[in-house]
Design a protein around this motif. Structure first.
Motif, PDB file in Angstrom:
ATOM      1  N   SER A  88       0.920  -1.275   0.065  1.00 28.74           N
ATOM      2  CA  SER A  88      -0.004   0.075  -0.010  1.00 28.74           C
ATOM      3  C   SER A  88       1.060   1.223  -0.269  1.00 28.74           C
ATOM      4  O   SER A  88       1.387   1.524   1.009  1.00 28.74           O
ATOM      5  CB  SER A  88      -0.924   0.040   1.359  1.00 28.74           C
ATOM      6  OG  SER A  88      -1.580   1.179   1.141  1.00 28.74           O
ATOM      7  N   PHE A  89       0.906   2.006  -1.204  1.00 31.24           N
ATOM      8  CA  PHE A  89       1.690   2.935  -1.169  1.00 31.24           C
ATOM      9  C   PHE A  89       0.809   4.214  -1.184  1.00 31.24           C
ATOM     10  O   PHE A  89       0.256   4.849  -2.230  1.00 31.24           O
ATOM     11  CB  PHE A  89       2.687   3.031  -2.720  1.00 31.24           C
ATOM     12  CG  PHE A  89       3.336   1.641  -2.777  1.00 31.24           C
ATOM     13  CD1 PHE A  89       4.709   1.610  -1.776  1.00 31.24           C
ATOM     14  CD2 PHE A  89       2.949   0.782  -3.612  1.00 31.24           C
ATOM     15  CE1 PHE A  89       5.289   0.585  -2.353  1.00 31.24           C
ATOM     16  CE2 PHE A  89       3.825  -0.112  -3.791  1.00 31.24           C
ATOM     17  CZ  PHE A  89       4.829  -0.471  -3.098  1.00 31.24           C
ATOM     18  N   PRO A  90       0.937   5.173  -0.262  1.00 25.55           N
ATOM     19  CA  PRO A  90       0.190   6.496  -0.398  1.00 25.55           C
ATOM     20  C   PRO A  90       1.078   7.385  -0.890  1.00 25.55           C
ATOM     21  O   PRO A  90       2.397   7.387  -0.604  1.00 25.55           O
ATOM     22  CB  PRO A  90       0.291   6.851   1.217  1.00 25.55           C
ATOM     23  CG  PRO A  90       1.090   5.871   1.964  1.00 25.55           C
ATOM     24  CD  PRO A  90       1.534   4.949   1.136  1.00 25.55           C
ATOM     25  N   LEU A  91       0.791   8.163  -2.277  1.00 27.59           N
ATOM     26  CA  LEU A  91       1.840   8.390  -2.901  1.00 27.59           C
ATOM     27  C   LEU A  91       1.725   9.994  -2.788  1.00 27.59           C
ATOM     28  O   LEU A  91       2.618  10.978  -2.521  1.00 27.59           O
ATOM     29  CB  LEU A  91       1.808   8.105  -4.489  1.00 27.59           C
ATOM     30  CG  LEU A  91       2.009   6.596  -4.469  1.00 27.59           C
ATOM     31  CD1 LEU A  91       1.625   6.100  -5.928  1.00 27.59           C
ATOM     32  CD2 LEU A  91       3.577   6.383  -4.250  1.00 27.59           C
ATOM     33  N   GLY A  92       0.454  10.538  -3.482  1.00 28.88           N
ATOM     34  CA  GLY A  92       0.499  11.999  -3.507  1.00 28.88           C
ATOM     35  C   GLY A  92       1.271  12.733  -4.642  1.00 28.88           C
ATOM     36  O   GLY A  92       1.957  13.783  -4.542  1.00 28.88           O
ATOM     37  N   VAL A  93       1.563  12.151  -5.814  1.00 20.84           N
ATOM     38  CA  VAL A  93       2.334  12.542  -6.820  1.00 20.84           C
ATOM     39  C   VAL A  93       1.513  13.228  -7.856  1.00 20.84           C
ATOM     40  O   VAL A  93       0.556  12.658  -8.435  1.00 20.84           O
ATOM     41  CB  VAL A  93       3.055  11.283  -7.520  1.00 20.84           C
ATOM     42  CG1 VAL A  93       3.864  11.811  -8.739  1.00 20.84           C
ATOM     43  CG2 VAL A  93       3.850  10.302  -6.689  1.00 20.84           C
ATOM     44  N   PRO A  94       1.869  14.665  -7.944  1.00 18.67           N
ATOM     45  CA  PRO A  94       0.995  15.262  -8.944  1.00 18.67           C
ATOM     46  C   PRO A  94       1.507  14.742 -10.202  1.00 18.67           C
ATOM     47  O   PRO A  94       2.864  14.646 -10.895  1.00 18.67           O
ATOM     48  CB  PRO A  94       1.447  16.608  -8.671  1.00 18.67           C
ATOM     49  CG  PRO A  94       2.743  16.897  -8.000  1.00 18.67           C
ATOM     50  CD  PRO A  94       2.619  15.132  -7.395  1.00 18.67           C
ATOM     51  N   MET A  95       0.600  14.673 -11.322  1.00 16.04           N
ATOM     52  CA  MET A  95       0.746  14.387 -12.638  1.00 16.04           C
ATOM     53  C   MET A  95       0.283  15.412 -13.558  1.00 16.04           C
ATOM     54  O   MET A  95      -1.134  15.768 -13.281  1.00 16.04           O
ATOM     55  CB  MET A  95      -0.092  13.161 -12.926  1.00 16.04           C
ATOM     56  CG  MET A  95       0.456  11.828 -12.161  1.00 16.04           C
ATOM     57  SD  MET A  95       2.140  11.006 -12.518  1.00 16.04           S
ATOM     58  CE  MET A  95       2.111  10.515 -14.140  1.00 16.04           C
ATOM     59  N   GLN A  96       1.195  15.963 -14.562  1.00 15.26           N
ATOM     60  CA  GLN A  96       0.727  17.013 -15.430  1.00 15.26           C
ATOM     61  C   GLN A  96      -0.250  16.249 -16.440  1.00 15.26           C
ATOM     62  O   GLN A  96      -0.167  15.039 -16.653  1.00 15.26           O
ATOM     63  CB  GLN A  96       1.639  17.607 -15.970  1.00 15.26           C
ATOM     64  CG  GLN A  96       2.470  18.428 -14.944  1.00 15.26           C
ATOM     65  CD  GLN A  96       3.651  19.171 -16.007  1.00 15.26           C
ATOM     66  OE1 GLN A  96       4.170  19.009 -17.143  1.00 15.26           O
ATOM     67  NE2 GLN A  96       4.369  20.187 -15.332  1.00 15.26           N
ATOM     68  N   ALA A  97      -1.118  17.253 -17.216  1.00 15.01           N
ATOM     69  CA  ALA A  97      -1.847  16.394 -18.128  1.00 15.01           C
ATOM     70  C   ALA A  97      -1.022  15.990 -19.138  1.00 15.01           C
ATOM     71  O   ALA A  97      -0.093  16.648 -19.542  1.00 15.01           O
ATOM     72  CB  ALA A  97      -2.624  17.606 -18.903  1.00 15.01           C
ATOM     73  N   ASN A  98      -1.169  14.683 -19.860  1.00 17.47           N
ATOM     74  CA  ASN A  98      -0.658  14.091 -20.647  1.00 17.47           C
ATOM     75  C   ASN A  98       0.972  13.969 -20.281  1.00 17.47           C
ATOM     76  O   ASN A  98       2.014  13.898 -21.158  1.00 17.47           O
ATOM     77  CB  ASN A  98      -0.612  14.697 -22.032  1.00 17.47           C
ATOM     78  CG  ASN A  98      -2.061  14.509 -22.533  1.00 17.47           C
ATOM     79  OD1 ASN A  98      -2.646  13.561 -22.554  1.00 17.47           O
ATOM     80  ND2 ASN A  98      -2.544  15.692 -22.741  1.00 17.47           N
ATOM     81  N   GLY A  99       1.341  13.963 -19.057  1.00 20.59           N
ATOM     82  CA  GLY A  99       2.596  13.874 -18.280  1.00 20.59           C
ATOM     83  C   GLY A  99       3.159  12.613 -18.009  1.00 20.59           C
ATOM     84  O   GLY A  99       2.266  11.660 -17.869  1.00 20.59           O
ATOM     85  N   GLU A 100       4.580  12.218 -17.800  1.00 23.38           N
ATOM     86  CA  GLU A 100       5.063  11.183 -17.201  1.00 23.38           C
ATOM     87  C   GLU A 100       5.845  11.448 -15.862  1.00 23.38           C
ATOM     88  O   GLU A 100       6.319  12.606 -15.648  1.00 23.38           O
ATOM     89  CB  GLU A 100       5.937  10.628 -18.268  1.00 23.38           C
ATOM     90  CG  GLU A 100       5.342   9.953 -19.257  1.00 23.38           C
ATOM     91  CD  GLU A 100       6.240   9.208 -20.097  1.00 23.38           C
ATOM     92  OE1 GLU A 100       7.466   9.452 -20.093  1.00 23.38           O
ATOM     93  OE2 GLU A 100       5.877   8.485 -20.870  1.00 23.38           O
TER      94      GLU A 100
END
Length: 171
Positions: free
Chosen positions: A95-107
């Motif tokens: 179980s990984f609580p992440l909170g990683v923002p991802m840009q539109a169409n991003g990596e």
């Protein structure tokens, strides 16, 4: 004139609402983030000696995932929940609580860390032997991914196979 404007607005609202109803929920409006093994960074396994918490020793595993947001809107990757298998044997619930923002169409490249005790998973003796002899160890991470898409909601996707590859002992 006002009646014509109201009729146009009402008709547009009906079309928009019927279109949304036909989509069957957010899971079809938003696409699931895609995961693949990050080729530039090798997955690692470190053997851990016996300790109070791990009397028979264990392993620390670091996987690197390249995660792609295929959506035209930004979102936050909030959680990955699932199972890690090593050498074909279920090794750990994750179980990984992440909170990683991802840009539109991003990596983004995300490290995923797992620590396990060999006493919790007696079927991993072959994994320990492979690790000690420097053999590659196959792994598979299966699970469900949750995102926060702001006003579009907080859908989850899966379960599905997220990653599959091999790792070696880090020296």
């Amino acid at each position: 004139m006002m009646l014509a404007i109201r009729s146009t607005i009402a008709a547009a609202a009906v079309v928009m609402l019927s279109g949304c109803a036909g989509l069957g929920g957010l899971g079809q409006v938003l696409q699931a983030p895609s995961f693949q093994v990050e080729g530039a960074q090798q997955a690692q396994l470190r053997l851990l000696g016996p300790s109070r918490d791990r009397p028979t020793g264990g392993a620390a595993i670091r996987l690197y995932a390249r995660v792609r947001n295929p959506n035209p809107v930004g979102l936050t990757l909030t959680r990955v929940v699932g199972n890690l298998a090593l050498g074909g044997q279920r090794a750990a619930a994750v179980s990984f609580p992440l909170g990683v923002p991802m840009q539109a169409n991003g990596e983004s490249v995300i490290p995923l860390d797992v620590v396990l005790s060999f006493s919790d998973v007696p079927g991993l003796a072959n994994v320990a032997q492979s690790a000690l002899t420097g053999q590659p160890i196959r792994y598979a991470l299966n699970g469900t991914v949750a995102v926060d898409a702001g006003l579009l909601g907080q859908p989850s996707f899966g379960p599905t196979q997220l990653l599959e590859g091999s790792l070696r002992v880090a020296r």
